[in-house]
Design an enzyme around this catalytic site. Structure first.
Site, PDB file in Angstrom:
ATOM      1  N   GLY A 283       0.827  -1.212   0.000  1.00 37.02           N
ATOM      2  CA  GLY A 283       0.000   0.000   0.000  1.00 37.02           C
ATOM      3  C   GLY A 283       0.858   1.257   0.000  1.00 37.02           C
TER       4      GLY A 283
ATOM      5  N   ASP B  54       2.548  -1.412  -4.439  1.00 41.16           N
ATOM      6  CA  ASP B  54       1.136  -1.111  -4.361  1.00 41.16           C
ATOM      7  C   ASP B  54       0.403  -2.222  -5.106  1.00 41.16           C
ATOM      8  OD1 ASP B  54      -0.082   1.479  -3.160  1.00 41.16           O
ATOM      9  OD2 ASP B  54      -1.429   0.872  -4.776  1.00 41.16           O
ATOM     10  N   ILE B  55      -0.897  -2.125  -5.215  1.00 36.02           N
ATOM     11  CA  ILE B  55      -1.684  -3.212  -5.807  1.00 36.02           C
ATOM     12  C   ILE B  55      -1.138  -3.648  -7.175  1.00 36.02           C
ATOM     13  CG2 ILE B  55      -3.400  -1.520  -6.638  1.00 36.02           C
ATOM     14  CD1 ILE B  55      -4.375  -5.018  -5.573  1.00 36.02           C
ATOM     15  N   ARG B  56      -0.577  -2.677  -7.931  1.00 40.10           N
ATOM     16  CA  ARG B  56      -0.041  -3.025  -9.263  1.00 40.10           C
ATOM     17  C   ARG B  56       1.123  -4.009  -9.170  1.00 40.10           C
ATOM     18  NH1 ARG B  56      -2.245   1.926  -9.965  1.00 40.10           N
ATOM     19  NH2 ARG B  56      -0.796   2.664  -8.412  1.00 40.10           N
TER      20      ARG B  56
ATOM     21  N   ASP C  98      -0.455  -7.827  -4.952  1.00 40.37           N
ATOM     22  CA  ASP C  98      -1.792  -7.916  -4.368  1.00 40.37           C
ATOM     23  C   ASP C  98      -1.643  -8.702  -3.066  1.00 40.37           C
ATOM     24  OD1 ASP C  98      -4.356  -8.451  -3.628  1.00 40.37           O
ATOM     25  OD2 ASP C  98      -4.976  -9.343  -5.539  1.00 40.37           O
TER      26      ASP C  98
ATOM     27  N   TYR D 152     -14.749  -1.264   8.793  1.00 43.34           N
ATOM     28  CA  TYR D 152     -13.332  -0.929   8.938  1.00 43.34           C
ATOM     29  C   TYR D 152     -12.892  -1.115  10.397  1.00 43.34           C
ATOM     30  CZ  TYR D 152      -9.316   2.341   9.112  1.00 43.34           C
ATOM     31  OH  TYR D 152      -8.097   2.941   9.303  1.00 43.34           O
TER      32      TYR D 152
ATOM     33  N   LYS E 167     -10.234  -3.714  12.028  1.00 38.14           N
ATOM     34  CA  LYS E 167      -9.061  -3.280  12.809  1.00 38.14           C
ATOM     35  C   LYS E 167      -9.063  -3.931  14.201  1.00 38.14           C
ATOM     36  CE  LYS E 167      -6.924  -0.519   9.907  1.00 38.14           C
ATOM     37  NZ  LYS E 167      -5.651  -0.929   9.314  1.00 38.14           N
TER      38      LYS E 167
END
Ligand code: AKB
Length: 298
Positions: free
Chosen positions: A8, A34-36, A39, A128, A132
């Site tokens: 992230g 990051d996600i690219r 994953d 969320y 957490k």
């Protein structure tokens, strides 16, 4: 030698934390994904990268924030929970140290809103927050059962100017600055007198690095540490901006995020963090506003 993996990395925290870690430990020692590139739901790819790059520490930041998660609850749950479990399991297998951000969103009913203590009950109102709270307990479980050295802080709303806010309830305190600088009016989705705890990103980054560098012995909290810096409401932020930009005006049109904001505490007792690893914030509201306006006006 330390080799750090960040997930992230293009998000609000990751953008600044990546730079800070690279400056501190060397650019070659930090792999920002990051996600690219990665994953976090793909455990095989995660494990392969950890082993190929001989990773020793993970800063696991990839997650869906509070407002976005309410729109896609099950998807957010999967990303937030399975992503963390994949990281914890990789840490168990490859003996990694982990930083994972929790949030004030773990709190809901039955807590002191003005001074929420470290061990207050966690009955979150959002998906969320539920993810957490569960994540905190998983971290403690992996520490106690498998000796995984995972460390965490409960971030309040984070204020920064380098990256866009990522779908949280506290985003107004980020979005407002470009509007003010560009002489646009800003419509806030919270009521003017809704206080929330907040923190400037430089302090948030410092918290993560200090906690990760702290000796393990004094650390008694293996769920997540309360940390606090400042607390304000939208009207107070509007006035603080007007001290620099007198023409700035904020309008108010509350939406579903108002209910979320009201479920969170606005003050946190962070004595454990201060005593056990030296947490100390450097920015209050005035200093934060001055710094951001200065940076964005350059
Ligand atoms: C959000 O608003 O969802 C986040 C948080 C307080 O964790 N900024």
């Amino acid at each position: 030698m330390k080799k750090i993996l960040i997930t992230g990395a293009k998000g609000q925290i990751g953008t600044e934390l990546t730079v800070a870690l690279q400056e501190r430990y060397g650019a070659d020692q930090v792999i920002a994904t990051d996600i690219r590139e990665l994953d976090v739901l793909d455990k095989t790819a995660l494990m392969a990268l950890v082993q190929k790059e001989k990773i020793t520490e993970i800063y696991h930041l990839a997650a869906a924030l509070s407002a976005v998660a309410e729109k896609q609850p099950l998807r957010a749950w999967e990303l937030n929970m399975q992503g963390l479990l994949n990281v914890l399991d990789a840490a168990k297998i490859d003996n990694l140290k982990v930083f994972w951000p929790s949030s004030i969103a773990v709190f809901g009913d039955h807590v002191g809103k003005a001074v929420c203590s470290q061990h207050s009950v966690t009955q979150p109102k959002t998906v969320y927050g539920i993810s957490k709270a569960a994540g905190e307990n998983w971290c403690k479980y992996y520490f106690e059962q498998y000796g995984v050295d995972v460390r965490s802080v409960r971030y309040p709303g984070l204020i920064s100017y380098t990256a866009k806010a990522g779908g949280g309830t506290t985003d107004y305190a980020v979005e407002v600055f470009p509007a003010a600088i560009e002489k646009r009016a800003y419509t806030c989705y919270l009521k003017p007198h809704t206080p929330l705890p907040m923190m400037y990103m430089a302090d948030a980054v410092q918290a993560a690095i200090s906690l990760m560098e702290a000796p393990a012995d004094p650390l008694t909290i293996r769920t997540s540490y309360n940390i606090a810096a400042m607390s304000f409401n939208p009207s107070q932020l509007e006035k603080a901006i007007q001290a620099h930009l007198p023409a700035f005006k904020m309008a108010y049109r509350p939406d579903f995020r108002q209910v979320i904001a009201e479920s969170w505490p606005f003050g946190l007792d962070d004595r454990h963090a201060r005593h056990e690893w030296g947490w100390q914030p450097g920015y209050d509201l005035e200093k934060t506003v001055e710094e951001i306006i200065h940076q964005l006006s350059r």
